[in-house]
Design a protein around this motif. Structure first.
Motif, PDB file in Angstrom:
ATOM      1  N   GLN B   8       0.837  -1.215   0.000  1.00 41.43           N
ATOM      2  CA  GLN B   8       0.000   0.000   0.000  1.00 41.43           C
ATOM      3  C   GLN B   8       0.866   1.257   0.000  1.00 41.43           C
ATOM      4  OE1 GLN B   8      -2.668  -0.054   3.349  1.00 41.43           O
ATOM      5  NE2 GLN B   8      -4.374  -0.723   2.056  1.00 41.43           N
ATOM      6  N   HIS B  12       1.046   4.049  -3.000  1.00 39.31           N
ATOM      7  CA  HIS B  12       0.772   5.457  -2.699  1.00 39.31           C
ATOM      8  C   HIS B  12       1.942   6.332  -3.155  1.00 39.31           C
ATOM      9  CE1 HIS B  12      -1.096   8.829  -0.791  1.00 39.31           C
ATOM     10  NE2 HIS B  12      -0.110   8.999   0.059  1.00 39.31           N
ATOM     11  N   LYS B  15       1.788   6.752  -6.859  1.00 38.01           N
ATOM     12  CA  LYS B  15       0.756   7.717  -7.225  1.00 38.01           C
ATOM     13  C   LYS B  15       1.278   9.154  -7.041  1.00 38.01           C
ATOM     14  CE  LYS B  15      -3.949   8.971  -5.706  1.00 38.01           C
ATOM     15  NZ  LYS B  15      -3.605   9.975  -4.660  1.00 38.01           N
ATOM     16  N   ILE B  70      -2.808   7.187   3.554  1.00 34.85           N
ATOM     17  CA  ILE B  70      -3.275   6.169   2.641  1.00 34.85           C
ATOM     18  C   ILE B  70      -4.658   5.667   3.045  1.00 34.85           C
ATOM     19  CG2 ILE B  70      -2.721   3.959   1.590  1.00 34.85           C
ATOM     20  CD1 ILE B  70       0.148   4.349   2.837  1.00 34.85           C
TER      21      ILE B  70
END
Lengths: 73, 73
Positions: B8, B12, B15, B70
């Motif tokens: 995760q 993130h 991104k 997140i």
């Protein structure tokens, strides 16, 4: 410079821990980390990795981001 | 379980990096980290330490906490 950031992180962790009335040993037990490791983080001499960051956040029942909500830039 | 958190975190970061139009290589150059290390973080196979977390946040011009913003629990 990076040392200063570790020290700030450690002081913030100490504050969060004490607000919850936990000793280093108690936090260590909950997070399954050694008390001396917690102590080292709080003194800014441990370059804590993500896995332990997530573990400590869980032990304190906070979001990982809150461990970093230190600096008001 | 902890792997999921690293993954995760990596997604993130990816991104945030792409939103800024940076390649892994460009982010690596700014953060003074190897491109393969950035790649490993994004794939969730690197247990990034605090020093590099602070370095990456600086390179992206964000607060370290934003790298962890997140989960909407």
């Amino acid at each position: 410079m990076e040392n200063r950031e570790l020290i700030q992180f450690g002081l913030h962790l100490k504050k969060l821990r004490m607000e919850r009335g936990l000793s280093q040993e108690q936090l260590g037990l909950i997070a399954e980390l050694d008390r001396t490791y917690i102590s080292g983080i709080e003194r800014g001499i441990r370059n804590v990795g993500l896995i332990n960051i997530f573990r400590i956040a869980r032990a304190l029942n906070i979001l990982p981001a809150q461990l970093f909500s230190i600096e008001e830039k």
